[in-house]
Design an enzyme around this catalytic site. Structure first.
Site, PDB file in Angstrom:
ATOM      1  N   ARG A  14      33.401  74.370  21.336  1.00  0.00           N
ATOM      2  CA  ARG A  14      34.313  73.454  20.597  1.00  0.00           C
ATOM      3  C   ARG A  14      35.305  73.367  21.632  1.00  0.00           C
ATOM      4  O   ARG A  14      36.220  74.505  22.091  1.00  0.00           O
ATOM      5  CB  ARG A  14      34.702  74.189  19.362  1.00  0.00           C
ATOM      6  CG  ARG A  14      35.959  73.656  18.695  1.00  0.00           C
ATOM      7  CD  ARG A  14      36.291  74.532  17.372  1.00  0.00           C
ATOM      8  NE  ARG A  14      37.657  73.823  16.904  1.00  0.00           N
ATOM      9  CZ  ARG A  14      38.742  74.042  16.956  1.00  0.00           C
ATOM     10  NH1 ARG A  14      38.993  75.291  17.135  1.00  0.00           N
ATOM     11  NH2 ARG A  14      39.839  73.666  16.318  1.00  0.00           N
TER      12      ARG A  14
ATOM     13  N   HIS B 102      44.710  68.978  19.592  1.00  0.00           N
ATOM     14  CA  HIS B 102      45.090  70.251  19.459  1.00  0.00           C
ATOM     15  C   HIS B 102      46.471  70.428  20.270  1.00  0.00           C
ATOM     16  O   HIS B 102      46.608  70.995  21.348  1.00  0.00           O
ATOM     17  CB  HIS B 102      43.908  70.993  20.219  1.00  0.00           C
ATOM     18  CG  HIS B 102      43.958  72.728  20.048  1.00  0.00           C
ATOM     19  ND1 HIS B 102      42.854  73.535  19.471  1.00  0.00           N
ATOM     20  CD2 HIS B 102      45.049  73.523  20.238  1.00  0.00           C
ATOM     21  CE1 HIS B 102      43.132  74.607  19.396  1.00  0.00           C
ATOM     22  NE2 HIS B 102      44.422  74.816  19.743  1.00  0.00           N
TER      23      HIS B 102
ATOM     24  N   GLU C 150      44.726  73.057  13.205  1.00  0.00           N
ATOM     25  CA  GLU C 150      45.892  73.867  12.702  1.00  0.00           C
ATOM     26  C   GLU C 150      47.263  73.034  12.644  1.00  0.00           C
ATOM     27  O   GLU C 150      48.327  73.245  13.253  1.00  0.00           O
ATOM     28  CB  GLU C 150      46.203  75.101  13.611  1.00  0.00           C
ATOM     29  CG  GLU C 150      44.900  75.950  13.568  1.00  0.00           C
ATOM     30  CD  GLU C 150      45.484  77.278  14.567  1.00  0.00           C
ATOM     31  OE1 GLU C 150      46.488  77.378  14.979  1.00  0.00           O
ATOM     32  OE2 GLU C 150      44.434  78.171  14.528  1.00  0.00           O
TER      33      GLU C 150
ATOM     34  N   ASN D  80      40.271  78.753  10.759  1.00  0.00           N
ATOM     35  CA  ASN D  80      40.590  79.782  11.917  1.00  0.00           C
ATOM     36  C   ASN D  80      41.181  80.914  11.283  1.00  0.00           C
ATOM     37  O   ASN D  80      42.140  80.683  10.511  1.00  0.00           O
ATOM     38  CB  ASN D  80      41.503  79.026  12.965  1.00  0.00           C
ATOM     39  CG  ASN D  80      41.137  77.984  13.671  1.00  0.00           C
ATOM     40  OD1 ASN D  80      40.042  77.653  13.469  1.00  0.00           O
ATOM     41  ND2 ASN D  80      42.010  77.177  14.392  1.00  0.00           N
TER      42      ASN D  80
ATOM     43  N   TYR E 225      42.797  84.987  12.096  1.00  0.00           N
ATOM     44  CA  TYR E 225      43.076  86.187  13.079  1.00  0.00           C
ATOM     45  C   TYR E 225      43.633  87.123  12.279  1.00  0.00           C
ATOM     46  O   TYR E 225      43.199  88.379  12.702  1.00  0.00           O
ATOM     47  CB  TYR E 225      44.078  85.679  14.017  1.00  0.00           C
ATOM     48  CG  TYR E 225      43.584  84.366  14.871  1.00  0.00           C
ATOM     49  CD1 TYR E 225      43.100  85.055  16.242  1.00  0.00           C
ATOM     50  CD2 TYR E 225      43.676  83.153  14.642  1.00  0.00           C
ATOM     51  CE1 TYR E 225      42.670  84.175  16.869  1.00  0.00           C
ATOM     52  CE2 TYR E 225      43.001  82.358  15.644  1.00  0.00           C
ATOM     53  CZ  TYR E 225      42.512  82.799  16.740  1.00  0.00           C
ATOM     54  OH  TYR E 225      41.924  81.953  17.547  1.00  0.00           O
TER      55      TYR E 225
ATOM     56  N   GLU F 211      37.780  79.491  14.736  1.00  0.00           N
ATOM     57  CA  GLU F 211      38.304  80.309  15.636  1.00  0.00           C
ATOM     58  C   GLU F 211      38.429  81.537  15.090  1.00  0.00           C
ATOM     59  O   GLU F 211      38.757  81.734  14.036  1.00  0.00           O
ATOM     60  CB  GLU F 211      39.724  79.998  15.957  1.00  0.00           C
ATOM     61  CG  GLU F 211      39.865  78.853  16.835  1.00  0.00           C
ATOM     62  CD  GLU F 211      41.373  78.459  17.163  1.00  0.00           C
ATOM     63  OE1 GLU F 211      42.136  79.324  17.086  1.00  0.00           O
ATOM     64  OE2 GLU F 211      41.815  77.366  17.683  1.00  0.00           O
TER      65      GLU F 211
HETATM   66  O1  IFM Z   1      45.462  80.154  21.360  1.00  0.00           O
HETATM   67  C1  IFM Z   1      45.513  79.888  19.999  1.00  0.00           C
HETATM   68  C2  IFM Z   1      44.816  78.287  19.710  1.00  0.00           C
HETATM   69  O2  IFM Z   1      45.437  77.454  20.371  1.00  0.00           O
HETATM   70  C3  IFM Z   1      45.338  78.016  18.263  1.00  0.00           C
HETATM   71  N1  IFM Z   1      44.574  78.937  17.263  1.00  0.00           N
HETATM   72  C4  IFM Z   1      45.222  80.371  17.604  1.00  0.00           C
HETATM   73  C5  IFM Z   1      44.871  80.833  18.969  1.00  0.00           C
HETATM   74  C6  IFM Z   1      45.375  82.246  19.306  1.00  0.00           C
HETATM   75  O3  IFM Z   1      46.877  82.198  19.275  1.00  0.00           O
END
Ligand code: IFM
Length: 454
Positions: free
Chosen positions: A82, A126, A171, A296, A298, A356
């Site tokens: 990706r 992006h 995002e 995405n 985290y 992500e």
């Molecule tokens: O590096 C970023 C990415 O560009 C977008 N999502 C989160 C990642 C980590 O912060």
């Protein structure tokens, strides 16, 4: 307490295993071969904006090393890669004149990936908006929906015969929140009246690009959002209401209009007088049928009401007994299962790719020897990929997983100080060294998940 890993795991046949990156973060040579500068090029060249004065003029030099980088992907066994296209390489002024050399670069990259059996998943935006468009108002100008569709259409017509997976935006929340509400990301505005407008125009651009795709495209197109599940710190009415506001602002502000055709009512509480009343026609444009949702993930947030905290009237309560990444983000694998089940329930179980997921822990700038051990990242991946499997077992329609990121790279306002890569980058020599997380992920892919239990 995290859950034990089950002794036998298998993902669905054809599950798409990949890694993700983005153009500005890894390519370098941002002005090469006729490309126009982006807002991020400008921002990172403005003193005081990026940590240590870093910029992505070189970063991983992927623009010149893409060929051997794809060989490296192949050696890891990636099924998909990706990446994003830099709008300003294709249209240096953002609209109008096409720069053939820019489009040629992405065509070479796509062809190389396919020659190595790797499916490209291509993101159109992006965060690196052409600076020339920012001069015309950028995301604050409604016309940007048409500008974006024009750009998207040029790329679709060139590459749709080879690209199976397209993404409009990556995002949008980060662009509106970081770029227009808090000013910590490009273009660096801090204005509560601008943030909802930027967000809405991003979503209109998404809708316009999907419309353009339906006219000429034959494959799949989706939207990528970052979801951070919100958990109330207590069951008090104040904390529950604060949690609903936080969820509406970060998560539902994008998925609701795209999939349901409306905005959550809590946004009026968040923005107050700054919340515009959008015409129905805009929402109709935004709600286009899409083929998948990219998630995405985290971390999560535990939310407590804090009446004086701007803009949401809440704060995040730090879970001090849990592991945190270098960015300060809590490691919470259960949040990924919860997120995937939330998407399933709330939006009618759409096909989902985890576009992500990854972790930033300290790695040294220089590496001796063939492998860099990064046990915390291995543990993060093991638990989060297992969390994805849990969600699949509970009926969520999950089609693939992309680790963020293939390489350590330019982490926006943090510059090069934060490393998320499975492959270590020595920024002096540009030598690539596999971390143990890369070896681990490679085994997970080869065994279609079974290696998670080893
Ligand atoms: O590096 C970023 C990415 O560009 C977008 N999502 C989160 C990642 C980590 O912060």
């Amino acid at each position: 307490m995290t859950k034990p890993i089950p002794s036998h795991i298998q993902f669905p046949k054809d599950f798409l295993w990949g890694c993700a990156t983005s153009a500005y973060q890894i390519e370098g040579s941002p002005l090469a071969d006729g490309a126009g500068p982006s807002t991020w090029h400008r921002f990172s060249h403005t003193p005081g904006r990026v940590q240590d004065g870093d910029n992505a003029d070189i970063t991983c030099d992927h623009y010149r090393r893409y060929d051997s980088d794809v060989d490296l992907m192949r050696s890891l066994g990636l099924k998909s890669y990706r990446f994003s296209i830099a709008w300003g390489r294709v249209l240096p002024e953002g609209t109008g004149r096409v720069n053939a050399a820019g489009l040629d670069f992405y065509e070479r990259l796509v062809d190389k990936l396919l020659s190595r059996g790797i499916q490209p998943m291509v993101t159109l935006f992006h965060w690196d908006l052409p600076a020339a468009l920012d001069d015309r108002g950028g995301w604050l100008n409604r016309d940007i929906a048409h500008w974006f569709a024009e750009y998207a259409d040029i790329v679709f017509r060139r590459l749709d015969d080879r690209v199976q997976y397209w993404t409009t935006l990556n995002e949008p929340w980060v662009v509106a929140d970081g770029g227009y509400m808090h000013g910590i990301l490009a273009p660096g505005h801090r204005n509560v009246f601008e943030a909802p407008r930027a967000a809405h125009h991003l979503m209109m651009a998404h809708g316009a690009a999907v419309q353009a795709y339906r006219a000429s495209g034959r494959n799949k197109i989706g939207l990528v959002v970052n979801i951070e599940p919100k958990y109330p710190a207590s069951q008090s009415e104040a904390d529950l209401a604060a949690t609903r506001r936080a969820e509406a602002y970060m998560n539902r502000q994008y998925l609701d209009p795209a999939l349901l055709g409306s905005y959550p009512k809590e946004l009026l509480e968040v923005f107050g007088d700054a919340w515009p009343h959008w015409p129905d026609a805009d929402l109709k444009l935004i709600k286009q049928p899409i083929d998948y949702v990219g998630v995405n993930y985290y971390t999560r947030a535990v939310v407590r009401a804090e009446p004086n905290a701007w803009p949401l009237g809440s704060t995040t309560v730090k879970q001090k007994h849990h592991t945190h990444m270098e960015t300060g983000w809590e490691v919470f694998p259960q949040g990924l299962t919860d997120t995937l089940l939330w998407v399933k329930e709330k939006y009618g179980n759409p096909p989902v790719y985890i576009t992500e997921n990854g972790a930033c822990f300290f790695d040294p700038p220089q590496v001796e020897g063939p492998v860099l051990e990064d046990p915390l990242r291995v543990d993060y991946l093991r638990k989060h990929i297992t969390a994805v499997h849990d969600a699949i077992q509970r009926g969520a329609d999950i089609r693939g997983y992309f680790a963020w990121s293939l390489f350590d790279n330019f982490e926006w306002a943090f510059g090069f100080s934060k490393r998320f890569g499975l492959v270590h980058m020595n920024y002096e020599t540009l030598k690539r060294t596999l971390k143990s997380s890369a070896h681990f992920y490679s085994k997970v892919i080869a065994s279609n998940g079974a290696a998670l239990a080893e």
